[in-house]
Enzyme design. Structure first.
Site, PDB file in Angstrom:
ATOM      1  N   HIS A  32       0.857  -1.190   0.000  1.00 17.13           N
ATOM      2  CA  HIS A  32       0.000   0.000   0.000  1.00 17.13           C
ATOM      3  C   HIS A  32       0.890   1.236   0.000  1.00 17.13           C
ATOM      4  O   HIS A  32       1.934   1.246   0.643  1.00 17.13           O
ATOM      5  CB  HIS A  32      -0.896   0.012   1.255  1.00 17.13           C
ATOM      6  CG  HIS A  32      -2.060   0.920   1.135  1.00 17.13           C
ATOM      7  ND1 HIS A  32      -1.973   2.261   1.361  1.00 17.13           N
ATOM      8  CD2 HIS A  32      -3.346   0.683   0.777  1.00 17.13           C
ATOM      9  CE1 HIS A  32      -3.147   2.821   1.171  1.00 17.13           C
ATOM     10  NE2 HIS A  32      -4.008   1.888   0.804  1.00 17.13           N
ATOM     11  N   ASP A  92      -7.962  -5.209  -0.039  1.00 20.19           N
ATOM     12  CA  ASP A  92      -8.435  -6.075  -1.137  1.00 20.19           C
ATOM     13  C   ASP A  92      -8.067  -7.532  -0.949  1.00 20.19           C
ATOM     14  O   ASP A  92      -8.539  -8.379  -1.715  1.00 20.19           O
ATOM     15  CB  ASP A  92      -7.851  -5.565  -2.461  1.00 20.19           C
ATOM     16  CG  ASP A  92      -8.423  -4.200  -2.814  1.00 20.19           C
ATOM     17  OD1 ASP A  92      -7.637  -3.267  -3.063  1.00 20.19           O
ATOM     18  OD2 ASP A  92      -9.659  -4.061  -2.785  1.00 20.19           O
TER      19      ASP A  92
HETATM   20  C1  SDX Z   1      -6.244   0.077  -2.871  1.00 22.10           C
HETATM   21  O1  SDX Z   1      -4.471   4.607  -1.990  1.00 22.10           O
HETATM   22  C2  SDX Z   1      -5.412   3.975  -1.377  1.00 22.10           C
HETATM   23  O2  SDX Z   1      -5.815   4.359  -0.281  1.00 22.10           O
HETATM   24  C3  SDX Z   1      -5.975   2.779  -2.129  1.00 22.10           C
HETATM   25  C4  SDX Z   1      -6.983   1.947  -1.349  1.00 22.10           C
HETATM   26  C5  SDX Z   1      -8.255   2.707  -1.094  1.00 22.10           C
HETATM   27  O3  SDX Z   1      -8.999   2.340  -0.156  1.00 22.10           O
HETATM   28  O4  SDX Z   1      -8.582   3.610  -1.903  1.00 22.10           O
HETATM   29  O5  SDX Z   1      -6.435   1.518  -0.105  1.00 22.10           O
HETATM   30  C6  SDX Z   1      -7.380   0.696  -2.147  1.00 22.10           C
HETATM   31  O6  SDX Z   1      -6.029   0.410  -4.014  1.00 22.10           O
HETATM   32  C7  SDX Z   1      -5.344  -0.906  -2.145  1.00 22.10           C
HETATM   33  C8  SDX Z   1      -4.130  -1.390  -3.036  1.00 22.10           C
HETATM   34  C9  SDX Z   1      -4.626  -2.503  -3.943  1.00 22.10           C
HETATM   35  N1  SDX Z   1      -3.565  -2.888  -4.914  1.00 22.10           N
HETATM   36  C10 SDX Z   1      -2.923  -4.064  -4.845  1.00 22.10           C
HETATM   37  O7  SDX Z   1      -3.086  -4.891  -3.946  1.00 22.10           O
HETATM   38  C11 SDX Z   1      -1.995  -4.336  -6.034  1.00 22.10           C
HETATM   39  C12 SDX Z   1      -0.650  -4.891  -5.507  1.00 22.10           C
HETATM   40  N2  SDX Z   1       0.022  -3.811  -4.783  1.00 22.10           N
HETATM   41  C13 SDX Z   1       1.005  -3.035  -5.509  1.00 22.10           C
HETATM   42  O8  SDX Z   1       0.800  -2.878  -6.879  1.00 22.10           O
HETATM   43  C14 SDX Z   1       1.503  -1.812  -4.742  1.00 22.10           C
HETATM   44  O9  SDX Z   1       1.790  -2.236  -3.481  1.00 22.10           O
HETATM   45  C15 SDX Z   1       0.631  -0.571  -4.675  1.00 22.10           C
HETATM   46  C16 SDX Z   1       0.203  -0.125  -6.011  1.00 22.10           C
HETATM   47  C17 SDX Z   1      -0.573  -0.821  -3.821  1.00 22.10           C
HETATM   48  C18 SDX Z   1       1.481   0.527  -4.003  1.00 22.10           C
HETATM   49  O10 SDX Z   1       2.502   0.822  -4.899  1.00 22.10           O
HETATM   50  P1  SDX Z   1       3.644   1.886  -4.513  1.00 22.10           P
HETATM   51  O11 SDX Z   1       3.340   2.609  -3.258  1.00 22.10           O
HETATM   52  O12 SDX Z   1       3.917   2.677  -5.754  1.00 22.10           O
HETATM   53  O13 SDX Z   1       4.837   0.969  -4.141  1.00 22.10           O
HETATM   54  P2  SDX Z   1       6.002   0.606  -5.146  1.00 22.10           P
HETATM   55  O14 SDX Z   1       5.423   0.105  -6.425  1.00 22.10           O
HETATM   56  O15 SDX Z   1       6.955   1.750  -5.196  1.00 22.10           O
HETATM   57  O16 SDX Z   1       6.682  -0.645  -4.390  1.00 22.10           O
HETATM   58  C19 SDX Z   1       7.744  -0.447  -3.449  1.00 22.10           C
HETATM   59  C20 SDX Z   1       8.532  -1.774  -3.513  1.00 22.10           C
HETATM   60  C21 SDX Z   1       8.975  -2.148  -4.931  1.00 22.10           C
HETATM   61  O17 SDX Z   1      10.116  -2.958  -4.822  1.00 22.10           O
HETATM   62  P3  SDX Z   1      11.582  -2.241  -5.001  1.00 22.10           P
HETATM   63  O18 SDX Z   1      11.551  -1.537  -6.357  1.00 22.10           O
HETATM   64  O19 SDX Z   1      11.708  -1.277  -3.836  1.00 22.10           O
HETATM   65  O20 SDX Z   1      12.579  -3.386  -4.967  1.00 22.10           O
HETATM   66  O21 SDX Z   1       7.691  -2.848  -3.076  1.00 22.10           O
HETATM   67  C22 SDX Z   1       7.481  -3.750  -4.164  1.00 22.10           C
HETATM   68  C23 SDX Z   1       7.842  -3.018  -5.434  1.00 22.10           C
HETATM   69  O22 SDX Z   1       8.283  -3.926  -6.442  1.00 22.10           O
HETATM   70  N3  SDX Z   1       6.065  -4.122  -4.127  1.00 22.10           N
HETATM   71  C24 SDX Z   1       5.592  -5.358  -4.349  1.00 22.10           C
HETATM   72  C25 SDX Z   1       4.215  -5.272  -4.167  1.00 22.10           C
HETATM   73  N4  SDX Z   1       3.876  -4.003  -3.856  1.00 22.10           N
HETATM   74  C26 SDX Z   1       5.022  -3.300  -3.841  1.00 22.10           C
HETATM   75  N5  SDX Z   1       6.246  -6.507  -4.689  1.00 22.10           N
HETATM   76  C27 SDX Z   1       5.444  -7.602  -4.840  1.00 22.10           C
HETATM   77  N6  SDX Z   1       4.103  -7.605  -4.662  1.00 22.10           N
HETATM   78  C28 SDX Z   1       3.453  -6.457  -4.331  1.00 22.10           C
HETATM   79  N7  SDX Z   1       2.138  -6.447  -4.172  1.00 22.10           N
END
Ligand code: SDX
Length: 432
Positions: free
Chosen positions: A308, A367
């Site tokens: 998140h 989710d």
């Molecule tokens: C919702 O914003 C809100 O409030 C949203 C929400 C709401 O109520 O409105 O809470 C609802 O959208 C919840 C999120 C649902 N999405 C998912 O579950 C999809 C999977 N999650 C990711 O795509 C991700 O965690 C996000 C999109 C939720 C957050 O992305 P960020 O903040 O841009 O984080 P990032 O992509 O910069 O990740 C930081 C690191 C990275 O690794 P490094 O480059 O540092 O090595 O964490 C890793 C990412 O690769 N990472 C994950 C991951 N999420 C982040 N690696 C594997 N699996 C994941 N799910």
């Protein structure tokens, strides 16, 4: 130097300028850099808005480090188990918990407006039978401005309140109609004698063949899920609604834009993607393979329902849903824990003990478990994000109302750092 000022110094030319530090009632303050371009001829750069406050807001507060979520100051844990969804909708919209008469009038008004114009059925019939319900919801909600355009003055507070209530009332009816269209069944109309969540279950699962009595356990589970999904500060879809509304666009078009943004798998579309992922994993024995895929930078696979932007602790909503899962699965399906729930818990346990996830503070989000409950209630996967949209409509119209009633509101128009070609002259095709 005043304590509530931040100095920005440009080392290239030694110039420096001071900007006011704005603080709120809770959480981090923000430096007001709106004069930066005028003073220093430069912009700030923050793709994804990782450290950018777009507005003042008094609606929802999140502490991502502590895993805290407050709706108008009330902890989500208390509201989720003690309030009704329309009671929370009233709280979010008007800032205070309603007294009994206020709630009764609000509930009556919403229920009485759940009917949609009969001509909207023509739109629904225009969609192919296998159209994704989110596509239908997005299209039909956007079309509402063609039906409710009387006195569409977004600067009139009474109009804003009426259209906010129209959307809270009609989005569930359109959502249920989209489901009925996808299963080839006739649309069911809302009933005056049913409460909001029971009405939604009626419109989803009743048929003209027999009387339908919404299951009380299902109604209670839906009430809780809708409360948990009602609002979440400046998330992507809410920010989309605010940006669309900042141009003066009508609220129906703004909420349609919010629905479109919510559909993405990185946002509200994740709940559907979680179930697809669990079905693909299939068995606990396959979990290590998928954890490895999620950690592999060359593999686009991510653990859906994990991570998140704000929560670097357990999402408090996920905690509540996880606890309710057991109860709902036991009481609704009677089959005890769904194998997918067992798999989800095992996946969570393995991930939360893996250094990659621990190091990056990746925890289950709202989710991760919600789809399992929706499945137990008989909701198909392609309707999961629609359920999220029904609940989040309350947050969207609340933020739209807050923004439109703010005298400081102005059109949102970000700038950029241009890295395209410098000026060059047109060449005739013979010379290219
Ligand atoms: C919702 O914003 C809100 O409030 C949203 C929400 C709401 O109520 O409105 O809470 C609802 O959208 C919840 C999120 C649902 N999405 C998912 O579950 C999809 C999977 N999650 C990711 O795509 C991700 O965690 C996000 C999109 C939720 C957050 O992305 P960020 O903040 O841009 O984080 P990032 O992509 O910069 O990740 C930081 C690191 C990275 O690794 P490094 O480059 O540092 O090595 O964490 C890793 C990412 O690769 N990472 C994950 C991951 N999420 C982040 N690696 C594997 N699996 C994941 N799910």
């Amino acid at each position: 130097m005043a304590s509530n000022m931040i100095t920005i110094t440009n080392n290239a030319d030694g110039s420096s300028h001071e900007y006011p530090l704005k603080t709120g009632t809770l959480g981090p303050g923000a430096v007001d850099i709106s004069a930066l371009y005028r003073d220093a001829g430069i912009f700030t750069y923050d793709p994804g808005f990782m450290a950018t406050a777009s507005c003042h807001s008094a609606i929802t507060y999140i502490d991502g480090e502590q895993g805290v979520l407050l709706y108008r100051g009330y902890p989500i844990e208390q509201l989720a188990t003690r309030a009704s969804f329309l009671e929370v909708a009233y709280l979010l919209l008007y800032g205070e918990l309603p007294q009994e008469r206020q709630l009764l009038h609000f509930e009556r008004d919403i229920i009485e407006h759940m009917m949609i114009n009969e001509n909207l059925k023509n739109f629904l019939n225009g969609f192919h039978y296998d159209a994704h319900p989110m596509a239908i919801l997005c299209g039909v909600v956007g079309s509402l401005s063609a039906f409710y355009h009387e006195a569409m003055d977004v600067n009139d507070p009474d109009y804003r309140d009426i259209s906010a209530r129209q959307l809270i009332a009609k989005v569930p009816t359109i959502a249920a109609a989209a489901y009925k269209h996808s299963v080839g069944e006739p649309i069911m109309y809302p009933r005056d004698e049913l409460r909001y969540c029971a009405n939604f279950l009626h419109m989803m699962f009743a048929t003209p063949r027999a009387d339908f009595k919404p299951d009380l356990i299902a109604e209670k589970a839906l009430n809780l899920l809708f409360i948990l999904h009602a609002d979440h500060e400046q998330n992507a879809s809410t920010s989309t609604v605010r940006l669309a509304g900042s141009s003066g666009a009508n609220p129906f078009a703004c909420v349609a834009a919010g629905i479109a943004s919510l559909w993405g798998p990185a946002h509200g579309g994740a709940n559907e993607a979680v179930l697809d992922m669990l079905l693909e994993i299939g068995d606990v024995a396959n979990v290590p393979k998928f954890i490895a895929k999620a950690k592999d930078k060359d593999d686009p696979f991510r653990l859906m329902g994990f991570g998140h932007r704000v929560y670097k602790n357990y999402d408090p909503r996920a905690k509540i849903i996880r606890e309710v899962c057991h109860q709902v699965l036991e009481e609704v399906s009677g089959a005890g824990d769904d194998p997918l729930f067992e798999l989800a818990m095992k996946l969570e346990e393995i991930a939360l003990n893996d250094e990659y996830f621990v190091e990056r503070k990746l925890y289950p989000n709202v989710d991760f478990y919600s789809g399992i409950i929706y499945s137990a209630l008989g909701v198909p996967r392609n309707m999961f994000t629609v359920m999220f949209a029904v609940a989040r409509t309350v947050g969207w119209v609340t933020h739209w109302t807050e923004m439109m009633s703010d005298p400081a509101n102005r059109i949102g128009r970000p700038r950029q750092v241009y890295n395209g070609p410098e000026r060059r002259d047109y060449l005739p095709i013979s010379k290219r």
